[in-house]
Design a protein around this motif. Structure first.
Motif, PDB file in Angstrom:
ATOM      1  N   ALA A  70       0.868  -1.185   0.000  1.00 28.61           N
ATOM      2  CA  ALA A  70       0.000   0.000   0.000  1.00 28.61           C
ATOM      3  C   ALA A  70       0.897   1.224   0.000  1.00 28.61           C
ATOM      4  O   ALA A  70       1.804   1.344   0.819  1.00 28.61           O
ATOM      5  CB  ALA A  70      -0.890   0.005   1.226  1.00 28.61           C
ATOM      6  N   THR A  71       0.641   2.142  -0.944  1.00 29.06           N
ATOM      7  CA  THR A  71       1.395   3.385  -1.031  1.00 29.06           C
ATOM      8  C   THR A  71       0.424   4.530  -0.815  1.00 29.06           C
ATOM      9  O   THR A  71      -0.587   4.633  -1.508  1.00 29.06           O
ATOM     10  CB  THR A  71       2.074   3.519  -2.413  1.00 29.06           C
ATOM     11  N   GLY A  72       0.750   5.376   0.143  1.00 32.34           N
ATOM     12  CA  GLY A  72      -0.118   6.504   0.452  1.00 32.34           C
ATOM     13  C   GLY A  72       0.461   7.818  -0.024  1.00 32.34           C
ATOM     14  O   GLY A  72       1.503   7.859  -0.692  1.00 32.34           O
ATOM     15  N   SER A  73      -0.193   8.900   0.327  1.00 35.83           N
ATOM     16  CA  SER A  73       0.307  10.230   0.023  1.00 35.83           C
ATOM     17  C   SER A  73       1.692  10.370   0.630  1.00 35.83           C
ATOM     18  O   SER A  73       1.972   9.836   1.685  1.00 35.83           O
ATOM     19  CB  SER A  73      -0.621  11.291   0.619  1.00 35.83           C
ATOM     20  N   GLY A  74       2.569  11.087  -0.042  1.00 34.42           N
ATOM     21  CA  GLY A  74       3.916  11.250   0.471  1.00 34.42           C
ATOM     22  C   GLY A  74       4.790  10.042   0.175  1.00 34.42           C
ATOM     23  O   GLY A  74       5.890   9.929   0.685  1.00 34.42           O
ATOM     24  N   ASP A  75       4.301   9.112  -0.637  1.00 32.47           N
ATOM     25  CA  ASP A  75       5.052   7.933  -1.066  1.00 32.47           C
ATOM     26  C   ASP A  75       5.498   7.018   0.064  1.00 32.47           C
ATOM     27  O   ASP A  75       6.442   6.245  -0.095  1.00 32.47           O
ATOM     28  CB  ASP A  75       6.248   8.327  -1.936  1.00 32.47           C
ATOM     29  N   LYS A  76       4.871   7.081   1.217  1.00 34.13           N
ATOM     30  CA  LYS A  76       5.149   6.106   2.270  1.00 34.13           C
ATOM     31  C   LYS A  76       4.489   4.792   1.867  1.00 34.13           C
ATOM     32  O   LYS A  76       3.418   4.792   1.261  1.00 34.13           O
ATOM     33  CB  LYS A  76       4.581   6.572   3.612  1.00 34.13           C
ATOM     34  N   GLU A  96      -6.576 -13.718   1.770  1.00 30.26           N
ATOM     35  CA  GLU A  96      -7.136 -12.590   2.509  1.00 30.26           C
ATOM     36  C   GLU A  96      -6.133 -12.160   3.561  1.00 30.26           C
ATOM     37  O   GLU A  96      -5.419 -12.987   4.127  1.00 30.26           O
ATOM     38  CB  GLU A  96      -8.456 -12.976   3.160  1.00 30.26           C
ATOM     39  N   GLY A  97      -6.064 -10.869   3.785  1.00 29.17           N
ATOM     40  CA  GLY A  97      -5.145 -10.357   4.793  1.00 29.17           C
ATOM     41  C   GLY A  97      -5.569  -9.001   5.282  1.00 29.17           C
ATOM     42  O   GLY A  97      -6.636  -8.487   4.933  1.00 29.17           O
ATOM     43  N   ASN A  98      -4.695  -8.409   6.071  1.00 26.59           N
ATOM     44  CA  ASN A  98      -4.994  -7.111   6.662  1.00 26.59           C
ATOM     45  C   ASN A  98      -3.714  -6.295   6.719  1.00 26.59           C
ATOM     46  O   ASN A  98      -2.725  -6.749   7.282  1.00 26.59           O
ATOM     47  CB  ASN A  98      -5.578  -7.309   8.064  1.00 26.59           C
ATOM     48  N   LEU A  99      -3.710  -5.129   6.110  1.00 23.69           N
ATOM     49  CA  LEU A  99      -2.568  -4.224   6.142  1.00 23.69           C
ATOM     50  C   LEU A  99      -2.781  -3.166   7.212  1.00 23.69           C
ATOM     51  O   LEU A  99      -3.853  -2.570   7.294  1.00 23.69           O
ATOM     52  CB  LEU A  99      -2.408  -3.505   4.798  1.00 23.69           C
ATOM     53  N   ASP A 100      -1.768  -2.913   8.012  1.00 24.98           N
ATOM     54  CA  ASP A 100      -1.812  -1.852   9.014  1.00 24.98           C
ATOM     55  C   ASP A 100      -1.381  -0.556   8.337  1.00 24.98           C
ATOM     56  O   ASP A 100      -0.218  -0.394   7.965  1.00 24.98           O
ATOM     57  CB  ASP A 100      -0.875  -2.194  10.174  1.00 24.98           C
ATOM     58  N   LEU A 101      -2.317   0.367   8.149  1.00 18.89           N
ATOM     59  CA  LEU A 101      -2.049   1.608   7.427  1.00 18.89           C
ATOM     60  C   LEU A 101      -1.692   2.782   8.336  1.00 18.89           C
ATOM     61  O   LEU A 101      -1.626   3.913   7.871  1.00 18.89           O
ATOM     62  CB  LEU A 101      -3.269   1.984   6.572  1.00 18.89           C
ATOM     63  N   THR A 102      -1.423   2.530   9.603  1.00 20.81           N
ATOM     64  CA  THR A 102      -1.176   3.641  10.530  1.00 20.81           C
ATOM     65  C   THR A 102       0.007   4.513  10.129  1.00 20.81           C
ATOM     66  O   THR A 102       0.012   5.691  10.414  1.00 20.81           O
ATOM     67  CB  THR A 102      -0.952   3.141  11.973  1.00 20.81           C
ATOM     68  N   GLU A 103       0.990   3.960   9.465  1.00 20.47           N
ATOM     69  CA  GLU A 103       2.167   4.743   9.065  1.00 20.47           C
ATOM     70  C   GLU A 103       1.898   5.648   7.869  1.00 20.47           C
ATOM     71  O   GLU A 103       2.679   6.549   7.583  1.00 20.47           O
ATOM     72  CB  GLU A 103       3.346   3.811   8.751  1.00 20.47           C
ATOM     73  N   LYS A 134      -0.823  -2.524  -4.612  1.00 19.64           N
ATOM     74  CA  LYS A 134      -0.177  -3.294  -5.681  1.00 19.64           C
ATOM     75  C   LYS A 134       0.088  -4.685  -5.134  1.00 19.64           C
ATOM     76  O   LYS A 134       0.420  -4.845  -3.960  1.00 19.64           O
ATOM     77  CB  LYS A 134       1.148  -2.654  -6.097  1.00 19.64           C
ATOM     78  N   THR A 135      -0.038  -5.684  -5.998  1.00 19.40           N
ATOM     79  CA  THR A 135       0.255  -7.056  -5.579  1.00 19.40           C
ATOM     80  C   THR A 135       1.121  -7.719  -6.634  1.00 19.40           C
ATOM     81  O   THR A 135       1.025  -7.406  -7.827  1.00 19.40           O
ATOM     82  CB  THR A 135      -1.030  -7.894  -5.417  1.00 19.40           C
ATOM     83  N   TYR A 136       1.996  -8.617  -6.184  1.00 21.46           N
ATOM     84  CA  TYR A 136       2.708  -9.498  -7.110  1.00 21.46           C
ATOM     85  C   TYR A 136       3.100 -10.763  -6.373  1.00 21.46           C
ATOM     86  O   TYR A 136       3.246 -10.777  -5.163  1.00 21.46           O
ATOM     87  CB  TYR A 136       3.918  -8.817  -7.758  1.00 21.46           C
ATOM     88  N   LEU A 137       3.244 -11.824  -7.146  1.00 19.74           N
ATOM     89  CA  LEU A 137       3.611 -13.123  -6.606  1.00 19.74           C
ATOM     90  C   LEU A 137       5.056 -13.405  -6.984  1.00 19.74           C
ATOM     91  O   LEU A 137       5.425 -13.326  -8.153  1.00 19.74           O
ATOM     92  CB  LEU A 137       2.691 -14.207  -7.167  1.00 19.74           C
ATOM     93  N   GLU A 138       5.875 -13.692  -5.986  1.00 16.87           N
ATOM     94  CA  GLU A 138       7.282 -14.063  -6.204  1.00 16.87           C
ATOM     95  C   GLU A 138       7.378 -15.576  -6.026  1.00 16.87           C
ATOM     96  O   GLU A 138       6.994 -16.102  -4.983  1.00 16.87           O
ATOM     97  CB  GLU A 138       8.163 -13.341  -5.180  1.00 16.87           C
TER      98      GLU A 138
END
Length: 186
Positions: A20-26, A41-48, A57-61
């Motif tokens: 996840a990329t937010g404003s300010g490119d964090k 299914e998952g959960n991203l912590d967006l507090t930062e 964005k997603t990709y499989l390695e």
């Protein structure tokens, strides 16, 4: 923020990267090991991340470290943790026989409010009645919201406290919760 990623049948095992990329490119990234499952299914912590738009964005390695195709903007989201302002006032008449089943309260919201839900609570010494109304964003000078068709029949004949709280569409509640209390008589 919760997410769901659908992988095609026959995909290779490896690591699924969700960024996840937010404003300010964090950015915030979560990596999940995948075998033969197609739905992750998952959960991203967006507090930062800063307030505002969030691109995923997603990709499989694969197990050899080869990156699969990046799926950009597979889902766009909005991070909003800012609380709306408290309602500023409540105007209401006494409750009497002619309006007890169809009572109306006017609540004034502060300038710049977002779309959300206004909830009014009427309470006596042991009972309460609540009524919610959906509110559009502040796009004019009318900040007074009418909350009508409140059924106050279950309240005792005594002083009634009327309070209001506002929750925006992102689920953020005004800081003080129920406020702007007014007392009327039934």
């Amino acid at each position: 923020a919760g997410y769901t990623v659908e992988l095609p049948d026959g995909h290779e095992s490896g690591e699924l990267h969700v960024t996840a990329t937010g404003s300010g490119d964090k950015t915030v990234t979560e990596t999940t090991l995948v075998d033969d499952q197609n739905t992750i299914e998952g959960n991203l912590d967006l507090t930062e991340l800063d307030q505002g738009s969030v691109d995923l964005k997603t990709y499989l390695e694969d197990a050899q470290g080869n990156d699969g195709a990046v799926q950009e903007n597979t889902d766009a989201a909005e991070k909003d943790t800012e609380r709306p302002s408290d309602p500023s006032s409540i105007v209401a008449n006494d409750i009497y026989e002619d309006n007890v089943g169809d009572y109306t309260v006017d609540v004034t919201l502060q300038d710049g409010y977002e779309a959300g839900t206004l909830e009014v609570r009427l309470s006596d010494s042991g009972n309460e009645v609540t009524k919610e109304v959906d509110v559009s964003a502040d796009d004019n000078d009318d900040h007074e919201i009418e909350v009508a068709q409140i059924d106050a029949k279950s309240l005792e004949e005594e002083d009634i406290t009327i309070e209001a709280k506002y929750t925006d569409e992102a689920g953020n509640e005004n800081p003080e919760g129920y406020i702007a209390d007014t007392t009327v008589h039934k």
